[in-house]
Motif scaffolding. Structure first.
Motif, PDB file in Angstrom:
ATOM      1  N   PRO A 215       1.569  -4.380  -5.846  1.00 30.07           N
ATOM      2  CA  PRO A 215       1.108  -4.252  -7.231  1.00 30.07           C
ATOM      3  C   PRO A 215       1.634  -2.973  -7.903  1.00 30.07           C
ATOM      4  O   PRO A 215       1.928  -1.988  -7.230  1.00 30.07           O
ATOM      5  CB  PRO A 215      -0.414  -4.235  -7.100  1.00 30.07           C
ATOM      6  CG  PRO A 215      -0.674  -4.905  -5.789  1.00 30.07           C
ATOM      7  CD  PRO A 215       0.456  -4.460  -4.909  1.00 30.07           C
ATOM      8  N   ILE A 216       1.721  -3.010  -9.208  1.00 25.11           N
ATOM      9  CA  ILE A 216       2.356  -1.909  -9.946  1.00 25.11           C
ATOM     10  C   ILE A 216       1.519  -0.622  -9.946  1.00 25.11           C
ATOM     11  O   ILE A 216       2.068   0.465  -9.922  1.00 25.11           O
ATOM     12  CB  ILE A 216       2.709  -2.371 -11.395  1.00 25.11           C
ATOM     13  CG1 ILE A 216       3.465  -1.299 -12.175  1.00 25.11           C
ATOM     14  CG2 ILE A 216       1.481  -2.796 -12.192  1.00 25.11           C
ATOM     15  CD1 ILE A 216       4.891  -1.168 -11.846  1.00 25.11           C
ATOM     16  N   TYR A 217       0.192  -0.749  -9.957  1.00 19.40           N
ATOM     17  CA  TYR A 217      -0.623   0.468 -10.112  1.00 19.40           C
ATOM     18  C   TYR A 217      -1.231   0.945  -8.794  1.00 19.40           C
ATOM     19  O   TYR A 217      -1.377   0.172  -7.839  1.00 19.40           O
ATOM     20  CB  TYR A 217      -1.756   0.229 -11.114  1.00 19.40           C
ATOM     21  CG  TYR A 217      -1.279  -0.215 -12.474  1.00 19.40           C
ATOM     22  CD1 TYR A 217      -0.332   0.547 -13.170  1.00 19.40           C
ATOM     23  CD2 TYR A 217      -1.756  -1.386 -13.050  1.00 19.40           C
ATOM     24  CE1 TYR A 217       0.120   0.133 -14.418  1.00 19.40           C
ATOM     25  CE2 TYR A 217      -1.297  -1.806 -14.299  1.00 19.40           C
ATOM     26  CZ  TYR A 217      -0.357  -1.042 -14.970  1.00 19.40           C
ATOM     27  OH  TYR A 217       0.096  -1.455 -16.196  1.00 19.40           O
ATOM     28  N   ASP A 218      -1.626   2.197  -8.776  1.00 20.06           N
ATOM     29  CA  ASP A 218      -2.306   2.792  -7.612  1.00 20.06           C
ATOM     30  C   ASP A 218      -3.516   1.943  -7.230  1.00 20.06           C
ATOM     31  O   ASP A 218      -4.144   1.320  -8.086  1.00 20.06           O
ATOM     32  CB  ASP A 218      -2.796   4.207  -7.964  1.00 20.06           C
ATOM     33  CG  ASP A 218      -1.656   5.215  -7.980  1.00 20.06           C
ATOM     34  OD1 ASP A 218      -0.488   4.808  -7.834  1.00 20.06           O
ATOM     35  OD2 ASP A 218      -1.942   6.411  -8.133  1.00 20.06           O
ATOM     36  N   GLY A 227       7.969  -4.601  -5.146  1.00 22.40           N
ATOM     37  CA  GLY A 227       7.526  -3.624  -4.135  1.00 22.40           C
ATOM     38  C   GLY A 227       7.724  -2.220  -4.681  1.00 22.40           C
ATOM     39  O   GLY A 227       8.828  -1.858  -5.074  1.00 22.40           O
ATOM     40  N   MET A 228       6.664  -1.432  -4.733  1.00 14.53           N
ATOM     41  CA  MET A 228       6.713  -0.102  -5.351  1.00 14.53           C
ATOM     42  C   MET A 228       6.840   1.026  -4.340  1.00 14.53           C
ATOM     43  O   MET A 228       6.808   2.207  -4.705  1.00 14.53           O
ATOM     44  CB  MET A 228       5.461   0.112  -6.212  1.00 14.53           C
ATOM     45  CG  MET A 228       5.397  -0.771  -7.444  1.00 14.53           C
ATOM     46  SD  MET A 228       6.832  -0.564  -8.523  1.00 14.53           S
ATOM     47  CE  MET A 228       6.596   1.125  -9.079  1.00 14.53           C
ATOM     48  N   GLY A 289      13.204  -6.888   4.196  1.00 10.49           N
ATOM     49  CA  GLY A 289      12.315  -6.609   3.064  1.00 10.49           C
ATOM     50  C   GLY A 289      12.838  -5.432   2.266  1.00 10.49           C
ATOM     51  O   GLY A 289      13.410  -4.502   2.816  1.00 10.49           O
ATOM     52  N   ASP A 290      12.614  -5.509   0.961  1.00 12.51           N
ATOM     53  CA  ASP A 290      12.994  -4.417   0.081  1.00 12.51           C
ATOM     54  C   ASP A 290      11.766  -4.053  -0.728  1.00 12.51           C
ATOM     55  O   ASP A 290      11.263  -4.921  -1.437  1.00 12.51           O
ATOM     56  CB  ASP A 290      14.140  -4.892  -0.835  1.00 12.51           C
ATOM     57  CG  ASP A 290      14.755  -3.763  -1.623  1.00 12.51           C
ATOM     58  OD1 ASP A 290      14.419  -2.603  -1.368  1.00 12.51           O
ATOM     59  OD2 ASP A 290      15.592  -4.042  -2.499  1.00 12.51           O
ATOM     60  N   PRO A 291      11.162  -2.899  -0.612  1.00 16.08           N
ATOM     61  CA  PRO A 291      11.733  -1.656  -0.086  1.00 16.08           C
ATOM     62  C   PRO A 291      11.518  -1.397   1.408  1.00 16.08           C
ATOM     63  O   PRO A 291      11.977  -0.347   1.878  1.00 16.08           O
ATOM     64  CB  PRO A 291      10.997  -0.585  -0.899  1.00 16.08           C
ATOM     65  CG  PRO A 291       9.642  -1.167  -1.126  1.00 16.08           C
ATOM     66  CD  PRO A 291       9.879  -2.652  -1.284  1.00 16.08           C
TER      67      PRO A 291
END
Ligand code: AMP
Ligand code: GLY
Length: 433
Positions: A215-218, A227-228, A289-291
Motif C-alpha cells: 500500500p502507498i501509505y505508512d 511495492g513501496m 519480486g520488485d522491489p
C-alpha cells in the motif's frame, strides 16, 4: 560471457548490478534498460515484449545468457522462442509462466497439490459469482484470472462493493479478456511475506525471505502499488517456517507443474499470507519480486551467473547458495500522486553524494537523462537500498540516504522494515533518534 537483461525497472537494475560483479561476465546489455543500467551496461532500445526484436539482438550480439525480469514476455513465451533458436534464457517456459498468467489454473493446481491457499471458486458467469458471494459473506476477495497490470485483485468489505467489482470485471470488462474468468476467494488475515526460490524443476533453492510494502501509505494504508519498499531477511519467516514453506508450498507446486508436463525452470515467487494456521499462498509469480530483489541481491555471496546457468541446465543440486549475515532494506522513492496520476520530468538531485558509500546502492526505476540532467520518468522512481549488520541500523542508514535525494513532490513511506522490528511505533522512535 555476454549477458542480456530484459526489462527496465528497479528489479532489472539490481540484476544488471549483480551480474556485472560476476567474473564470468564480460559484456552486459539491458533491453530497454534505464538510466541506472546505462552506467554499467549497454542499453538496447528494444521493448521487453518485442520477442522477435530480442531474438534478433541476442543472435547478432552472440548473447550467451538472457535473463528476463518482467512477467509479460515470459507469459508470452519468450523462453520457448529463444530455445527454438538455440539461445539460452533464464526464465520459465510459456506453460510454466501460466502459474502467474492464469490465476484460475494456479488455484486449481494448488488444490490438486494440496497447497495451503484461500478457499475459492472460479466463475465465468456473473450471477453464479454473485450467488457464491451471498453464500460466503464479506469481506471477500475477487480476482481477475488473467494479467491486469497489478490491479485485478480487489478486497471487498461489503456486499454492494463486491457486486460492483464483479460487474466491473465481468460486465463492463474493465480488464478485457483478463476478466473473462474470475476467482472469488476467502479473505485471509495475517502478515504478508514473499518466498522466492530458484528452481530447475527438481531442486529448489530459496532466496532470503522478504516482506514487501504494497500500500502507498505508512501502516499499510491506501491503495496498492507495485511495492513501496522491501527488506530481507524477514524475521517473520525463520528457518523452520522457511522449511515448511519449501516442503508444503514450493516443492509441491514445482512437482505438480512437472507432473503436468510443465518443467519449470527459473525463479518462482510465492506471495504468502502468514496466518494463524500457517502460511497460505495468495499468488505465484514467475519472476523475481520488485522491489524484493533489490535488498536481496546485494546479500548474495554465490555467483548469480553460476546459479542461473545451473538452473537452466538442470543441475541446481550442485549449487550451494551462500548469503551474507546482514540485512538489506530498500525504500522506494515515488513521484507524488503515484499510484494515481503524477507528473514526470522533475529534476533529481543528491544521488551523486551517495555514490561513494559501499553500503548504499541506488537502483533506478523511473528515471531518464534529459539534457545531462537526471529527471523522473515514472511512478516508482528510485529504490534506495542499504545493507548493514542489524535491521534497525540498516533502516536508519537507508533513510539517511533517502533524505539526501531531492525532487519536487517526491514521496516515500517512512515505515519500511518496521514490521521486522515488531511494531510501527518502534521504527518511528528509532528514526527520531
Ligand atoms: P495478489 O496479486 O493475488 O497477491 O493480490 C494482491 C494483494 O491483495 C495481496 O498482496 C494482498 O494484500 C491482497 N490479497 C490477495 N488475496 C487475498 C486474500 N485471499 N485475503 C486477503 N488479502 C488478499
Ligand atoms: N513486489 C510485488 C511483486 O513483485 O509482484
Amino acid at each position: 560471457m555476454r549477458v542480456l537483461v530484459v526489462g527496465s525497472g528497479g528489479r532489472e537494475h539490481a540484476l544488471v548490478w549483480k551480474l556485472h560483479q560476476s567474473p564470468l561476465v564480460k559484456e552486459i546489455y539491458c533491453a530497454p534498460g534505464n538510466s541506472g543500467t546505462s552506467k554499467i551496461a549497454t542499453n538496447a532500445a528494444i521493448n521487453a515484449e518485442d520477442i522477435s526484436g530480442l531474438i534478433e539482438f541476442a543472435s547478432r550480439k552472440g548473447i550467451d545468457l538472457t535473463v528476463v525480469g518482467p512477467e509479460a514476455p515470459l507469459i508470452g513465451g519468450i523462453e520457448n522462442k529463444f530455445s527454438k533458436k538455440g539461445l539460452k534464457l533464464f526464465g520459465p517456459s510459456k506453460d510454466g509462466a501460466e502459474i502467474e498468467g492464469n490465476k484460475a489454473f494456479a488455484k486449481s493446481l494448488m488444490k490438486k497439490c494440496k497447497i495451503p491457499t484461500a478457499e475459492f471458486q472460479t466463475f465465468k458467469n456473473r450471477n453464479s459469482a454473485v450467488e457464491y458471494i451471498k453464500e460466503r459473506g464479506v469481506p471477500i476477495v475477487i480476482k481477475a484470472s488473467g494479467l491486469a497490470a497489478g490491479k485485478g485483485v480487489i478486497v471487498a468489505y461489503d456486499f454492494d462493493e463486491a457486486f460492483r467489482v464483479v460487474d466491473m470485471i465481468m460486465v463492463e470488462k474493465k480488464f478485457g479478456d483478463a476478466g473473462k474468468q474470475i476467482i472469488v476467494e476467502e479473505y485471509l488475515e495475517g502478515e504478508e511475506a514473499s518466498a522466492i526460490a530458484f528452481t530447475d524443476g527438481e531442486t529448489i533453492l530459496s532466496l532470503l525471505p522478504s516482506q514487501d510494502h504494497k500500500p502507498i501509505y505508512d501502516g499499510d494504508k491506501g491503495p496498492n502499488t507495485g511495492g513501496m519498499g522491501a527488506y530481507a531477511p524477514a524475521p517473520l519467516i525463520d528457518k523452520s517456517l522457511l522449511t515448511k514453506i519449501e516442503d508444503e508450498i514450493l516443492k509441491p507446486i514445482v512437482c505438480g507443474l512437472r507432473d503436468e508436463g510443465r518443467l519449470y525452470k527459473g525463479v518462482l515467487y510465492a506471495g504468502l499470507m502468514i496466518t494463524k494456521d500457517g502460511p497460505k499462498v495468495l499468488e505465484f509469480n514467475c519472476r523475481f519480486g520488485d522491489p524484493e530483489i533489490q535488498p536481496i541481491l546485494p546479500l548474495l555471496e554465490t555467483d548469480i551467473v553460476e546459479i542461473m546457468l545451473a538452473t537452466v541446465d538442470g543441475r541446481l543440486d550442485e549449487i550451494e547458495i551462500k548469503w551474507m549475515n546482514k540485512f538489506g532494506v530498500c525504500v522506494v522513492i515515488a513521484s507524488g500522486g503515484y499510484p494515481g496520476s503524477y507528473e514526470k520530468g522533475k529534476k533529481i538531485e543528491g544521488i551523486d553524494t551517495l555514490d561513494e558509500l559501499d553500503d548504499i546502492i541506488v537502483f533506478h526505476a523511473g528515471t531518464k537523462y534529459e539534457r545531462e540532467n537526471l529527471v523522473t520518468s515514472g511512478g516508482r522512481v528510485l529504490g534506495v537500498t542499504g545493507i548493514g549488520d542489524t535491521l534497525k541500523g540498516t533502516i536508519n542508514k537507508t533513510y539517511k540516504a533517502v533524505k539526501k535525494i531531492k525532487f519536487e513532490n517526491m514521496y516515500y513511506r517512512t515505515d519500511i522494515g518496521a514490521k521486522g522490528l515488531g511494531s510501527v511505533q518502534q521504527i518511528t522512535n528509532s528514526l527520531d533518534n
